[in-house]
Design an enzyme around this catalytic site. Structure first.
Site, PDB file in Angstrom:
ATOM      1  N   ASP A   1       0.873  -1.174   0.000  1.00  0.00           N
ATOM      2  CA  ASP A   1       0.000   0.000   0.000  1.00  0.00           C
ATOM      3  C   ASP A   1       0.912   1.227   0.000  1.00  0.00           C
ATOM      4  OD1 ASP A   1      -2.473   1.510   0.338  1.00  0.00           O
ATOM      5  OD2 ASP A   1      -1.823   1.890   2.377  1.00  0.00           O
ATOM      6  N   SER A   2       0.318   2.397  -0.195  1.00  0.00           N
ATOM      7  CA  SER A   2       1.098   3.627  -0.131  1.00  0.00           C
ATOM      8  C   SER A   2       1.546   3.931   1.292  1.00  0.00           C
ATOM      9  CB  SER A   2       0.255   4.790  -0.644  1.00  0.00           C
ATOM     10  OG  SER A   2      -0.879   4.939   0.196  1.00  0.00           O
TER      11      SER A   2
ATOM     12  N   CYS B   1      -4.204  -1.697  -1.905  1.00  0.00           N
ATOM     13  CA  CYS B   1      -4.350  -0.264  -2.138  1.00  0.00           C
ATOM     14  C   CYS B   1      -5.309  -0.104  -3.317  1.00  0.00           C
ATOM     15  CB  CYS B   1      -2.984   0.315  -2.488  1.00  0.00           C
ATOM     16  SG  CYS B   1      -3.017   2.047  -2.987  1.00  0.00           S
TER      17      CYS B   1
ATOM     18  N   GLU C   1      -2.632   8.805   8.094  1.00  0.00           N
ATOM     19  CA  GLU C   1      -1.166   8.668   8.165  1.00  0.00           C
ATOM     20  C   GLU C   1      -0.608   9.412   9.379  1.00  0.00           C
ATOM     21  OE1 GLU C   1       1.204   6.905   6.392  1.00  0.00           O
ATOM     22  OE2 GLU C   1      -0.420   5.888   5.324  1.00  0.00           O
TER      23      GLU C   1
ATOM     24  N   CYS D   1     -10.879   2.940  -0.135  1.00  0.00           N
ATOM     25  CA  CYS D   1      -9.475   3.250   0.143  1.00  0.00           C
ATOM     26  C   CYS D   1      -9.148   2.493   1.413  1.00  0.00           C
ATOM     27  CB  CYS D   1      -9.287   4.753   0.348  1.00  0.00           C
ATOM     28  SG  CYS D   1      -7.637   5.189   0.978  1.00  0.00           S
TER      29      CYS D   1
ATOM     30  N   HIS E   1      -7.185   3.005   3.685  1.00  0.00           N
ATOM     31  CA  HIS E   1      -6.981   3.834   4.881  1.00  0.00           C
ATOM     32  C   HIS E   1      -8.298   4.116   5.611  1.00  0.00           C
ATOM     33  CE1 HIS E   1      -3.033   4.763   3.115  1.00  0.00           C
ATOM     34  NE2 HIS E   1      -2.704   5.396   4.237  1.00  0.00           N
TER      35      HIS E   1
HETATM   36  N1  DGL Z   1      -4.710   3.213   0.831  1.00  0.00           N
HETATM   37  C1  DGL Z   1      -4.737   3.673  -0.479  1.00  0.00           C
HETATM   38  C2  DGL Z   1      -5.938   3.291  -1.279  1.00  0.00           C
HETATM   39  O1  DGL Z   1      -6.552   2.302  -0.941  1.00  0.00           O
HETATM   40  C3  DGL Z   1      -3.937   4.817  -0.914  1.00  0.00           C
HETATM   41  C4  DGL Z   1      -4.262   6.141  -0.498  1.00  0.00           C
HETATM   42  C5  DGL Z   1      -3.266   7.176  -0.961  1.00  0.00           C
HETATM   43  O2  DGL Z   1      -2.075   6.948  -0.864  1.00  0.00           O
HETATM   44  O3  DGL Z   1      -3.715   8.227  -1.428  1.00  0.00           O
HETATM   45  O4  DGL Z   1      -6.290   3.912  -2.243  1.00  0.00           O
END
Ligand code: DGL
Length: 274
Positions: free
Chosen positions: A11-12, A74, A153, A185, A187
């Protein structure tokens, strides 16, 4: 033996830990290698070409470490890079969008589904397509929420300030008849309480994490890749950012099973692990 290798996830940043946690619940014998590209997070405001390049770099690192399957934990990378990655991937590859769409179609009662995600994910309309493959009559309403990933984050996931930001961002989705909302997402599950209170108790929130874990379990069983019965899991967490705050996020999301957190540098696309 391939079945003894770990599952690779990326993931990011810390978002994909929600998928790692679901994997651990469903497949407790499996080990994971998780890559969080914290230094280059967020991906959601980047170009598709950049997200593809970063995703390829990370897959190469994970393949070099030795994994038996890859999970793109992600949505932004799944929406942008899944076909490109799949074309060159020597192990089974799973993204989070099809599983999330499947769970949402199963949950909807009235046939109107919302999806929130990064600008890249919403702009790609990947969820809409995935939902319509299963049920063309379902209406899908997308909304980009660029403020959410930085909150997570930074570890800001509850409190009046977070509630206010989430409430304001989700205003366009209130009173439009949604019964299901996809957290598009990885997150966003960290913000579930604030999101649920912003959209109201009658809307079912869908996190793709559990459904993705179910898909992974099926792929491992179908390919005879399940960890041996006597496997003792050992997880590794790699970050391009600060290892101490990443360790805190790992412990918060997954508890304290044996694991190792390391920094990975990706200078101009060449990875060194150490
Ligand atoms: N967790 C990520 C997603 O599912 C990435 C969010 C990001 O880095 O902008 O899209």
């Amino acid at each position: 033996m391939a079945s003894s290798l770990p599952i690779g996830l990326f993931d990011s940043g810390v978002g994909g830990l929600t998928v790692a946690a679901a994997l651990r619940m469903r497949l407790p014998r499996e080990s994971v290698v998780y890559f969080g590209d914290t230094a280059r997070c967020p991906y959601g405001d980047r170009s598709r070409a950049e997200v593809i390049q970063f995703s390829r770099e990370i897959c190469r690192v994970l393949m070099d470490l030795g994994v038996k399957m890859l999970v793109v934990a992600c949505n932004t990378a799944t929406a942008s890079a899944l076909p490109t990655l799949a074309a060159a991937c020597p192990v089974p590859l799973v993204g989070v969008i099809e599983p999330g769409a499947t769970a949402a179609v199963r949950a909807t009662r009235g046939g109107k589904i919302g999806v929130i995600g990064t600008s890249v994910t919403i702009g790609s309309r990947a969820y809409e397509r995935a939902v319509h493959v299963i049920r063309p009559d379902v209406e899908v309403v997308g909304l980009a929420c660029p403020a959410f990933v930085p909150l997570v984050e930074q570890g800001r996931i509850r409190g009046p300030e977070v509630d206010a930001i989430v409430h304001e961002a989700l205003a366009p989705l209130r009173h439009i008849g949604l019964d299901t909302l996809i957290l598009g997402c990885t997150h966003y599950p960290y913000l579930s309480d604030a999101i649920q209170s912003a959209v109201g108790p009658d809307v079912t929130l869908i996190s793709s994490a559990e459904e993705t874990a179910r898909w992974v379990a099926r792929v491992l069983a179908d390919r005879d890749l399940e960890a041996p019965r006597d496997a003792v899991p050992m997880d590794q967490f790699l970050t391009t950012g600060d290892p101490l705050s990443f360790r805190r996020a790992v412990d918060r999301a997954l508890g304290s099973r044996a694991s190792e957190v390391r920094t990975v540098a990706l200078p101009s696309g060449v990875a060194t692990v150490g």
